[in-house]
Design a protein around this motif. Structure first.
Motif, PDB file in Angstrom:
ATOM      1  N   ILE A   1       0.858  -1.183   0.000  1.00 42.48           N
ATOM      2  CA  ILE A   1       0.000   0.000   0.000  1.00 42.48           C
ATOM      3  C   ILE A   1       0.892   1.230   0.000  1.00 42.48           C
ATOM      4  N   SER A   2       0.961   1.889  -1.152  1.00 41.79           N
ATOM      5  CA  SER A   2       1.779   3.104  -1.304  1.00 41.79           C
ATOM      6  C   SER A   2       3.220   2.887  -0.862  1.00 41.79           C
ATOM      7  N   GLY A   3       3.802   1.747  -1.258  1.00 42.44           N
ATOM      8  CA  GLY A   3       5.204   1.492  -0.951  1.00 42.44           C
ATOM      9  C   GLY A   3       5.475   0.985   0.449  1.00 42.44           C
ATOM     10  N   LYS A   4       4.432   0.515   1.147  1.00 39.85           N
ATOM     11  CA  LYS A   4       4.616  -0.044   2.482  1.00 39.85           C
ATOM     12  C   LYS A   4       3.917  -1.393   2.597  1.00 39.85           C
ATOM     13  N   LEU A   5       4.573  -2.307   3.328  1.00 36.24           N
ATOM     14  CA  LEU A   5       3.959  -3.567   3.719  1.00 36.24           C
ATOM     15  C   LEU A   5       3.572  -3.468   5.184  1.00 36.24           C
ATOM     16  N   TYR A   6       2.495  -4.161   5.563  1.00 35.85           N
ATOM     17  CA  TYR A   6       2.039  -4.116   6.948  1.00 35.85           C
ATOM     18  C   TYR A   6       1.963  -5.521   7.513  1.00 35.85           C
ATOM     19  N   LEU A   7       2.676  -5.732   8.646  1.00 40.99           N
ATOM     20  CA  LEU A   7       2.620  -6.991   9.362  1.00 40.99           C
ATOM     21  C   LEU A   7       1.564  -6.863  10.451  1.00 40.99           C
ATOM     22  N   GLU A   8       0.735  -7.899  10.598  1.00 36.44           N
ATOM     23  CA  GLU A   8      -0.313  -7.873  11.614  1.00 36.44           C
ATOM     24  C   GLU A   8       0.037  -8.817  12.755  1.00 36.44           C
ATOM     25  N   GLY A   9       0.135  -8.256  13.959  1.00 33.61           N
ATOM     26  CA  GLY A   9       0.403  -9.043  15.162  1.00 33.61           C
ATOM     27  C   GLY A   9      -0.559  -8.640  16.256  1.00 33.61           C
ATOM     28  N   GLU A  10      -0.201  -8.964  17.502  1.00 34.80           N
ATOM     29  CA  GLU A  10      -1.113  -8.659  18.604  1.00 34.80           C
ATOM     30  C   GLU A  10      -1.294  -7.158  18.768  1.00 34.80           C
ATOM     31  N   GLY A  11      -2.520  -6.708  18.605  1.00 35.84           N
ATOM     32  CA  GLY A  11      -2.867  -5.329  18.918  1.00 35.84           C
ATOM     33  C   GLY A  11      -2.542  -4.292  17.870  1.00 35.84           C
ATOM     34  N   GLY A  12      -1.917  -4.655  16.761  1.00 41.20           N
ATOM     35  CA  GLY A  12      -1.590  -3.607  15.810  1.00 41.20           C
ATOM     36  C   GLY A  12      -0.946  -4.087  14.525  1.00 41.20           C
ATOM     37  N   LEU A  13      -0.576  -3.103  13.712  1.00 43.19           N
ATOM     38  CA  LEU A  13       0.046  -3.337  12.419  1.00 43.19           C
ATOM     39  C   LEU A  13       1.410  -2.663  12.402  1.00 43.19           C
ATOM     40  N   LEU A  14       2.418  -3.384  11.924  1.00 42.55           N
ATOM     41  CA  LEU A  14       3.767  -2.838  11.866  1.00 42.55           C
ATOM     42  C   LEU A  14       4.130  -2.563  10.412  1.00 42.55           C
ATOM     43  N   PRO A  15       4.306  -1.275  10.022  1.00 42.21           N
ATOM     44  CA  PRO A  15       4.630  -0.955   8.633  1.00 42.21           C
ATOM     45  C   PRO A  15       6.108  -1.172   8.318  1.00 42.21           C
ATOM     46  N   PHE A  16       6.358  -1.581   7.081  1.00 44.14           N
ATOM     47  CA  PHE A  16       7.734  -1.692   6.591  1.00 44.14           C
ATOM     48  C   PHE A  16       7.844  -0.871   5.320  1.00 44.14           C
ATOM     49  N   ASP A  17       8.770   0.093   5.319  1.00 43.65           N
ATOM     50  CA  ASP A  17       8.966   1.016   4.207  1.00 43.65           C
ATOM     51  C   ASP A  17       9.868   0.357   3.160  1.00 43.65           C
ATOM     52  N   LEU A  18       9.307   0.083   1.988  1.00 43.35           N
ATOM     53  CA  LEU A  18      10.047  -0.603   0.934  1.00 43.35           C
ATOM     54  C   LEU A  18      11.078   0.291   0.261  1.00 43.35           C
ATOM     55  N   ARG A  19      10.954   1.605   0.427  1.00 43.75           N
ATOM     56  CA  ARG A  19      11.932   2.517  -0.166  1.00 43.75           C
ATOM     57  C   ARG A  19      13.196   2.584   0.686  1.00 43.75           C
ATOM     58  N   ASN A  20      13.015   2.749   2.002  1.00 46.91           N
ATOM     59  CA  ASN A  20      14.146   2.940   2.901  1.00 46.91           C
ATOM     60  C   ASN A  20      14.555   1.673   3.644  1.00 46.91           C
ATOM     61  N   ASP A  21      13.793   0.586   3.434  1.00 53.38           N
ATOM     62  CA  ASP A  21      14.103  -0.718   4.036  1.00 53.38           C
ATOM     63  C   ASP A  21      14.139  -0.654   5.554  1.00 53.38           C
ATOM     64  N   VAL A  22      13.154   0.016   6.145  1.00 50.46           N
ATOM     65  CA  VAL A  22      13.096   0.127   7.606  1.00 50.46           C
ATOM     66  C   VAL A  22      11.661  -0.084   8.085  1.00 50.46           C
ATOM     67  N   PHE A  23      11.552  -0.584   9.330  1.00 44.00           N
ATOM     68  CA  PHE A  23      10.253  -0.690   9.975  1.00 44.00           C
ATOM     69  C   PHE A  23       9.855   0.666  10.553  1.00 44.00           C
ATOM     70  N   GLY A  24       8.547   0.919  10.577  1.00 40.32           N
ATOM     71  CA  GLY A  24       8.031   2.145  11.162  1.00 40.32           C
ATOM     72  C   GLY A  24       7.519   1.910  12.568  1.00 40.32           C
ATOM     73  N   GLU A  25       6.582   2.765  12.997  1.00 43.36           N
ATOM     74  CA  GLU A  25       5.995   2.658  14.329  1.00 43.36           C
ATOM     75  C   GLU A  25       4.703   1.870  14.260  1.00 43.36           C
ATOM     76  N   LEU A  26       4.416   1.152  15.340  1.00 35.31           N
ATOM     77  CA  LEU A  26       3.231   0.298  15.400  1.00 35.31           C
ATOM     78  C   LEU A  26       1.955   1.119  15.232  1.00 35.31           C
ATOM     79  N   VAL A  27       1.071   0.653  14.359  1.00 32.50           N
ATOM     80  CA  VAL A  27      -0.237   1.282  14.145  1.00 32.50           C
ATOM     81  C   VAL A  27      -1.273   0.464  14.903  1.00 32.50           C
TER      82      VAL A  27
END
Length: 290
Positions: A138-164
């Motif tokens: 979604i707009s250059g980000k992948l989202y991992l789903e775990g307990e309580g939230g979604l963790l974005p991964f930025d495909l441009r900068n190859d880094v994880f973001g903050e939990l959503v």
């Protein structure tokens, strides 16, 4: 979409091993994986070209998660692979487990895997309930789903973001809202479908994450939809959903109509579904199918 009445059978690459567990499509390319996540393939069904990937050796991994997306700035297709490792003795018994997983990223342009740093701020409980596949790109980000939230991964900068944080939690009885969808790409924004009580009935609603990181209710779906799970938003007002008894169906949320997905009768055990757009994209190292 209203004219869809048939299906086309596609032949998997000859080197493919095992059943398809994971399937995601991006710009006409399809990423496939088997149950053990040790056989991964990038495939273009239209050109009948494919590439089997050499994967990192995680023979003792017990939890896996896979994601596939496109870095539009770097013009690169990438695969994110999460694995939790264990150590076994000579008899095969687990003697220790590293609950904090490792992340590996494959770049099609470089044709290599590299290790990605996992944020220290993400709790172990998130990884313990990690879903086995990321949502769509979604707009250059992948989202991992775990307990309580979604963790974005930025495909441009190859880094994880903050939990959503999810808009509602499945186990929150007071709110009486139940998650009824996977992660959806709704017109370029992250969205989820939730069921909530409305008097003696229940209603399905689509919630969208806005640019400020807030969840906004976009609209309600009809109350008697009888779809137990939403899998994809296909565009042109159509969703793909599943009724546990009657199978997969298209749903037009504007016309409020449903139509059964025309799978061949012998296909009774569907493992994966993906939105696919035809293209002639070819990658370095692609082989032609026999």
């Amino acid at each position: 979409m209203d004219t869809v009445e048939d299906s086309v059978e596609l032949k998997l690459p000859s080197h493919w091993e095992g059943k398809v567990r994971y399937m995601r499509s991006c710009n006409g390319l399809v990423c496939l994986s088997n149950d053990c996540y040790d056989s991964i393939c990038i495939w273009n069904p239209c050109t009948r070209q494919y590439k089997m990937l050499s994967v990192p050796n995680y023979a003792f991994g017990v939890r896996h998660c896979l994601g596939f997306g496109f870095d539009s700035i770097g013009n690169d297709y990438k695969i994110l692979w999460i694995v939790t490792k264990v150590v076994r003795d000579l008899r095969g018994f687990i003697v220790s487990m590293n609950l904090k997983p490792e992340a590996q990223l494959y770049s099609a342009k470089a044709d290599t895997w590299k290790k990605i740093r996992i944020p220290d701020t993400i709790r172990i409980s998130f990884w313990n309930r990690l879903k086995r596949s990321c949502g769509p790109d979604i707009s250059g980000k992948l989202y991992l789903e775990g307990e309580g939230g979604l963790l974005p991964f930025d495909l441009r900068n190859d880094v994880f973001g903050e939990l959503v944080v999810l808009p509602f939690l499945d186990y929150n009885v007071e709110q009486k809202r139940i998650k009824k969808s996977k992660i959806l790409d709704f017109e370029g924004s992250l969205a989820m479908v939730y069921e909530s009580a409305a008097g003696d009935e229940s209603v399905l609603s689509l919630w969208m994450l806005d640019d400020a990181g807030l969840w906004i209710k976009k609209f309600n779906l009809e109350t008697d939809l009888e779809l137990d799970r939403m899998y994809l938003y296909l565009g042109a007002q159509h969703f793909l959903g599943l009724n546990f008894i009657f199978g997969y169906k298209f749903y037009n949320y504007k016309k409020k109509t449903t139509k059964k997905l025309p799978f061949p009768a012998h296909l009774t055990d569907v493992k994966s579904v993906a939105k696919f757009t035809e293209s002639l994209v070819s990658l370095e190292g692609f082989e032609s199918q026999a």
